[in-house]
Each structure stands twice: as C-alpha cells, then as structure tokens.
Design an enzyme around this catalytic site. Structure first.
Site, PDB file in Angstrom:
ATOM      1  CG  ASP A 173     -24.014  39.115   8.289  1.00 19.49           C
ATOM      2  OD1 ASP A 173     -23.809  38.320   7.351  1.00 19.49           O
ATOM      3  OD2 ASP A 173     -23.101  39.818   8.769  1.00 19.49           O
TER       4      ASP A 173
HETATM    5  C1  BGC Z   1     -20.621  38.839   6.722  1.00 17.21           C
HETATM    6  C2  BGC Z   1     -21.274  39.828   5.776  1.00 17.21           C
HETATM    7  C3  BGC Z   1     -21.412  39.232   4.397  1.00 17.21           C
HETATM    8  C4  BGC Z   1     -22.142  37.916   4.484  1.00 17.21           C
HETATM    9  C5  BGC Z   1     -22.364  37.250   3.142  1.00 17.21           C
HETATM   10  C6  BGC Z   1     -21.220  37.445   6.631  1.00 17.21           C
HETATM   11  O1  BGC Z   1     -20.461  36.512   7.315  1.00 17.21           O
HETATM   12  O2  BGC Z   1     -20.732  39.309   8.035  1.00 17.21           O
HETATM   13  O3  BGC Z   1     -20.537  41.009   5.744  1.00 17.21           O
HETATM   14  O4  BGC Z   1     -22.076  40.125   3.559  1.00 17.21           O
HETATM   15  O5  BGC Z   1     -21.394  37.025   5.302  1.00 17.21           O
HETATM   16  O6  BGC Z   1     -21.200  36.779   2.602  1.00 17.21           O
END
Ligand code: BGC
Length: 759
Positions: free
Chosen positions: A294
């Site tokens: 993530d």
């Molecule tokens: C979130 C994810 C997301 C990623 C990309 C993160 O901050 O936790 O759910 O897919 O960003 O945007």
C-alpha cells in the site's frame, strides 16, 4: 466455505505465458527487473499546466522509463478528476515511453472502488457496504463488470479493488469500503467482484475486463483504536478462520494481485511478515500472483512502525518478506537502494527474479504486450443508459428499512414533507470517499447533474409538497466533521405546515485517516436537531446516510420511520425517492451490527460468553449484548413467513453434505424480495464457540401469496473452526441450524481434524 479442498496451484499456469515470462526475464538486466518491482505516482511524470490541468513532461518520461525502467504507475491528480478522454491522452504517452525504453508495457493502476472513481463521466455504484446489504452476489458481479468495462475505456487495465477487510470496528473510517463484518459475505461478494472485474479466465483477461488487487491483506478492519492504520490484535484462530477467508476464496477464483494491510497484526507489520505474505499466499496456495504494497508502506516500516532502522533496512525486510512491487510512490531512490541490497547479498537474486516474473506474468495475462492500450472509441457502452439503470437498481436494492411504525412508509401522495438535515442536499454524502477524488470532496460539482435527496423527493412528490429548511449543514472546507448550525426555529415553524418530517442525517464524505473520529455517536448537533423537530409532534422519518454506524440510541425512539441508505452513489437520491414513494420495495439487510452502546461494540458472531444474562442458581454475570439493530436486520413493505425448515441428515460426519431447505411465503400484498440467511450455532467446542455463524444466503423475489423453497447445500466441513493448535477441526457434538425464526438440531458424530493446518 471454511474447509473446501483446494486444487493446487490455485491458478493453473498457462505454459505459453510461462515460456514468455522466462524468455523476457532472461533478457532483462538487474535494473530492469527492479523497475518491474516499482510503482510510482503519476505526478512524477508531469507538471501542472494551464488551468491547473496535469500534463505529461516528455523529459520526465525519459527519466522514469529510460533510467529507472519503472514498471507501473498509479493514481490520479489530487485536485480534480480526469475524464475518459483525458486518460486516453495520458496513458498512451506512458505506454509509448515504456515500450520505447524498456520494451515492456507499463501497468497502470487506479482505485476504481465503487465504479469509475477516477473517471469523470463514468458510473458510480453504491459503495461496497451497500452492495453487501443487498445480499445479492449477482448485483456485485454486474457492478464490477461494468466498472471493468468503463475502466478499460479509460485505458487502464488494473484496479485496487475489491476491498475485503472484515469490518470488525465500527469507528474505523474505512468501514464502508468493505462488505460488512462477516467472513462469508465478504468472501462471496469478493468472488463475485473478481468474476465481474476479471472474467472467468485469469490467464487471459480480455479487453472488457481488468485485473483486481484484493485489499488490504489482511486484518486491516480490526484496529483496536478504531483509527486508520493502527495496530490490530487478532487471535490466530480468527486470523485463519475469519480474516483470511475472503482472500482465500477470491484467490481460489483467480484474483491476480493483492495489496497489503498498511498496519500491524499482533505487533508485526504485515509488510514485514513472511509468514502471511510468502507462506500463506505464495507457498501454501502456490499462488503466482503479484503482491503490491500500500501507499509508501515500505517507508513506513522505518518511519512509523519502527521495525527497520532506515529505508535500506525497510526495503530488505519487505522484499524478503514477499513484497513484489513497491507503491513507493514518490521517489526513485528505492530502485537504487534495492540494487545495492542485491549487490551486497542482502536480498537474493532468486527473490528479484520471482518478483519481476510475477509483474511480467500479470502483464502477459492482461494481454498488455499485444495491446498496450484500450481506447474509449471501442467502448460505446461507456456511461450508457444501461449502465446508469444498473446503478439506480443497485442503489434501491441496498437501502435498509430499519423501522416503519404505523406503516408511515411508503409516503402517500399528497403528503406534505419538510426535508432537512445535512445530507439532504449533498452529493458528497451520497457518494462518500473514492468519488472523483480520494476524499470525494468535489462531488457536489462533478455530480451536479445527478439528484440530491431533496431534488429527487421534489421530482417525485412535487415542488409544492416538499419544503426544505436548513438546520445542520456540513462545512465544505476543513474537516469532514465540521458543521454549521442554523437557528432551528425556522424548521420548527415549517414543521407545523408539514405532515411528515424527513430528517436526513449522517456523515460528510471522507476516506482513510482524515475520516478518523474519536466519538462514534452521531454529531450532537444532528441529534439536537432531531430532538427539536420531534418536539413539534410531527412524525419523523430518519434517512441515515453514513459510512459507519454512528450511534443514535437517543433519537431512534423519536422516529417513526428509519432508512439507512449507507453510501448509495450518484443514484441514491432517486432510489430513495422511489422507495419512499412505494414505487419500489425495500429488500436490503444490515451486513453489520448497528451498535446501541458505546462500550459494547460487538459483531454478531460474538463469543457465547458475551451474553450470559441471568442463570438459575448461578451468580448473575450480567453480560449482555444490547445492539440497536442486529446483523441481517431489514424490513420490507411486504411480509414473509418461513416454514418447513428441514435438513436431510440429523447426524453427519466430516465429509457429508447437509442439504437444508425452507419455504418462504410472501404473506403481504405487494411484490418483494427476501434475503434468506442460514446460520449455525455450535453448542460446545474446545474453544469458546461463536454465538452463531452465517453459513449460506440467497435472495429471492416473491409475488404476493407466492411460496418458494430455498435449498442450501452446506458441506459439513463448513461447520469446522480453527482450534487452539491452529488446525481446522470439526468436533463431535450438537449444532443448531437456523433460518428466520425457525431452527433444527443436528449432530456431528465424530471429531475430525484436518492435517493441512493452513488452508
Ligand atoms: C489506500 C489504498 C489505495 C492506495 C492507492 C492508499 O492510501 O490505503 O486503498 O489503493 O492508497 O491509491
């Protein structure tokens, strides 16, 4: 579901693809392999041009693809939303640079989380929590299929969806992104979403489908504090039996990639956990998909979690734990440090080869080598009437009728309505986060052509029948919790003229950490507003538009009707108006437990010892579960009767199949749909048994007077649990199977423990 035999590997390899992967890999330098393990944010490829619009800067493409050989780009500009045409201009430039410099297509990833989050003009469906409330897996599949199609029209082949975290803490600001609190609902909806997004052949995803990234593997939805990205403490049994279940089922169905939980479980950050990443996913399942981090989460191993001393240490730990691709997302030094680590022997070359092969395999499976781009002109159904209708129907199937005293609903024609409350005029509240922007903060302008609740009620009931008076409103700047409070006197005065007050309460849009709260109660302003209006004596219908169950125990008795619309998307206002007018019927049920007491936050599968109450001749423990509405609760304008519950075996062994059947009759006078839920309860077990567990569900439509039988086939092994030693076990003894208000006893005749501990 708990223990179905698994054919390994979970995704059978396609020999032709494997040959291409090895050939490509054999020609690649270490730098190129590291590039395939890198994902950067779009901003690094361009600049903000005229009118604040993002534009690609060719020299930046040359650096990112020419020097760093980066394999993946993600995300959208923060301050506005691109339309499909704009994506069709940006992504081809990226692909061209990637092919020119590396000869390998780039894989672009977007959070298309409830429809086309990041494609202005595309269709936004209800959020996943709504989808779960429909208890209709086909609705889920269809929404994902349409989203995949419209995402391909935006030239993007990969989404960071579906989100399969169990909602175990109602304060968690990501509650609405998942399919509720139950493992089975998350698992079956997860499978349906994978089918819809990817189609049925994970080795050959066609150009109407896209790859999924299941997230956030796993245990993310149980933070002890309720705050985003804070630690979870989960028993080994629960982790295996409940939190893993949705991921396991979706991977068995061919999910091609997984994103990792940003936080820690029992003290170990998941990004640093070789047991969960490498053993559970890659070894035990022989799964050959891609694991992506993530947002900046390798960096968080040293910045936030303090399990690494610096960036280099963090990269070493994460890559060795099993991470294949780093969502870095802002800096290219990751590539240089990773190379140093390989040169020094801190990370074996075999790990790099494995990770790069997984990235290449995903690209081959998506057909990106043959067709690096998909163009809007080939997707004539983009945002079509058919897609709009699917989103409207979905919204109506996902709104939960929680109270309907004296049949106040449906509202009769000619009823004069006073509409008020902060969610009455808010496309932000209807869409929630992941709508046009991350925080969904611009929905009122992007979605201005859709109807708010007030607009939809006005269209349906007539402008002369609907009066709106502001009371509490959300501030559009600052925190999502900021509210402005008007003098309630005007609304109180208007109530005198009205027959019914429709009070629209709930939350403004938010997402992730900015949505943290320190009080689960609905805001005091909104509760005061309801109390003041109730004092007028006019009947109140509460419309709850929120992403998590905010406690409203003190105002619930003041309302005659209550509808929880959760976060229904752009068609939420229209769907609600149809339901309130009786032009459609309610059929959704809560996929979570709605709490009543701040210090008694339980899920429906609480341990039996939570609810002891008074026992004859025994000390009164006064342990009790007192919720506002239980999991699976939801009313309809018609009524249903359950009868003839039977099971084909009173006694069973571990390899038996139990066939449970029950008759459902529509005993009211209008058409309706009923979600039928089958639960089991284990009377005695070697660890404290759960109160009950959902084992199957099905939704059926019934005309007035019609009776239909529902048959569930439940493998006896589904009644197994993970014991204290970490093994799946089915123990001899009594169980109760229940559906609606009916139940039947069954008995397991032998104890059986499966020798594969892991799956
Ligand atoms: C979130 C994810 C997301 C990623 C990309 C993160 O901050 O936790 O759910 O897919 O960003 O945007």
């Amino acid at each position: 579901m708990a223990y179905t035999p698994i054919t390994l590997p979970v995704i059978p390899a396609d020999p032709e693809i494997e040959k291409k992967v090895s050939e490509t890999l054999s020609r690649m330098t270490l730098e190129e392999k590291i590039g395939q393990m890198t994902q950067l944010q779009l901003d690094l490829l361009g600049e903000v041009g005229p009118g604040g619009r993002f534009r690609i800067v060719p020299a930046k493409l040359d650096t990112i693809f020419g020097i760093y050989k980066v394999g993946s780009i993600l995300n959208a500009p923060y301050s506005y939303c691109l339309d499909a045409k704009a994506w069709n201009e940006i992504i081809p430039q990226i692909q061209e640079a990637s092919m020119k410099h590396i000869g390998i297509p780039c894989i672009y990833g977007l959070d298309q989380n409830h429809g086309t989050t990041y494609t202005n003009g595309g269709i936004l469906f209800p959020q996943n929590l709504n989808v779960a409330a429909s208890f209709d897996t086909e609705l889920c599949r269809k929404a994902a299929e349409i989203t995949a199609y419209e995402t391909r029209a935006s030239d993007c082949p990969w989404t960071f969806s579906p989100t399969l975290d169990l909602d175990r803490n109602p304060a968690w600001p990501r509650f609405w992104e998942n399919y509720g609190e139950d493992p089975l609902v998350n698992a079956l909806m997860g499978v349906a979403a994978v089918k819809g997004f990817q189609g049925d052949d994970p080795n050959h995803v066609d150009r109407n489908h896209i790859a999924v990234s299941l997230k956030h593997f796993m245990g993310y939805g149980a933070p002890l504090s309720g705050k985003d990205r804070t630690p979870a403490y989960i028993s080994p049994s629960d982790l295996r039996e409940k939190h893993f279940a949705p991921y396991l089922e979706a991977i068995k169905y061919g999910a091609l990639s997984v994103m990792v939980n940003s936080s820690s479980i029992n003290g170990t950050p998941v990004h640093a956990d070789p047991i969960l990443l490498t053993k559970w996913l890659k070894e035990d399942l022989q799964w050959d998909g891609l694991i992506v981090t993530d947002w900046a989460d390798i960096n968080n191993l040293y910045i936030r979690e303090k399990v690494a001393k610096d960036k280099k240490d963090a990269i070493r730990i994460a890559i060795n734990a099993g991470i294949d691709m780093a969502m870095e997302p802002y800096k290219t030094d990751y590539c240089e440090i990773l190379k140093e680590l390989v040169d020094e022997g801190g990370i074996p070359m075999s790990r790099i080869d494995d990770a790069a092969a997984r990235a290449l395999r995903l690209k081959y499976r998506l057909g990106l080598f043959e067709h690096p781009n998909t163009l809007l002109k080939d997707y004539p159904e983009f945002a079509s009437e058919k897609h709009r209708k699917a989103a409207l129907d979905a919204a109506a199937e996902t709104m939960v009728l929680l109270k309907n005293d004296d049949n106040i609903l449906p509202l009769r024609r000619g009823t004069k309505l006073l509409v008020t409350g902060p969610t009455a005029c808010s496309m932000r509240s209807l869409n929630g986060g992941w709508s046009y922007t991350w925080q969904g903060h611009l929905s009122d302008s992007y979605a201005k052509d859709y109807n708010t609740i007030l607009e939809a009620l006005t269209n349906t009931f007539g402008a002369d029948m609907v009066k709106y008076v502001p009371t509490v409103s959300f501030n559009q700047e600052g925190s999502f919790q900021d509210e402005t409070v008007a003098d309630f006197a005007e609304a109180v005065k208007a109530a005198a003229e009205a027959d019914v007050i429709v009070a629209c309460i709930g939350e403004n849009s938010y997402c992730e950490t900015p949505g943290n709260i320190s009080d689960l109660y609905l805001s005091a302003n909104q509760r005061d507003m309801v109390k003041r209006l109730a004092a007028t004596g006019k009947p109140i219908v509460l419309v709850i538009n929120e992403g998590r169950p905010r406690i409203l125990a003190d105002i619930e008795p003041l309302a005659k009707g209550i509808v929880d619309i959760i976060i229904p998307g752009n068609f939420g206002g229209d769907a609600l108006a149809l339901l309130l007018a009786g032009q459609k019927n309610f059929s959704a049920k809560l996929p979570f437990t709605y709490p009543r007491e701040i210090n008694s936050l339980v899920t429906y599968d609480y341990k039996v010892s939570e609810e002891v109450g008074k026992m004859e001749g025994v000390y009164d423990y006064d342990a009790r579960v007192n919720v506002q509405w239980p999991f699976g609760y939801g009313k309809s304008y018609t009524t249903f009767a359950y009868s003839n519950l039977s099971v084909d075996k009173k006694e069973f062994g571990p390899s038996d199949m139990l066939t449970v059947s029950v008759d459902i009759t529509n005993t009211g006078s209008i058409d309706g749909k009923e979600a039928v839920l089958l639960f089991s309860s284990d009377h005695v077990a070697s660890i404290v048994p759960d109160n009950k567990r959902l084992r199957a569900f099905s939704k059926l439509a019934l005309m007035p007077g019609e009776t239909r039988a529902v048959k569930f086939h439940v493998p006896a092994s589904d009644l197994a649990f993970v014991n204290a030693a970490g093994h799946w076990t089915l123990e001899e003894g009594d169980f109760t199977l229940s559906v609606g208000n009916l139940s039947v006893p069954v008995r397991c005749t032998t104890t059986y423990t499966w020798d594969r501990p892991n799956i």
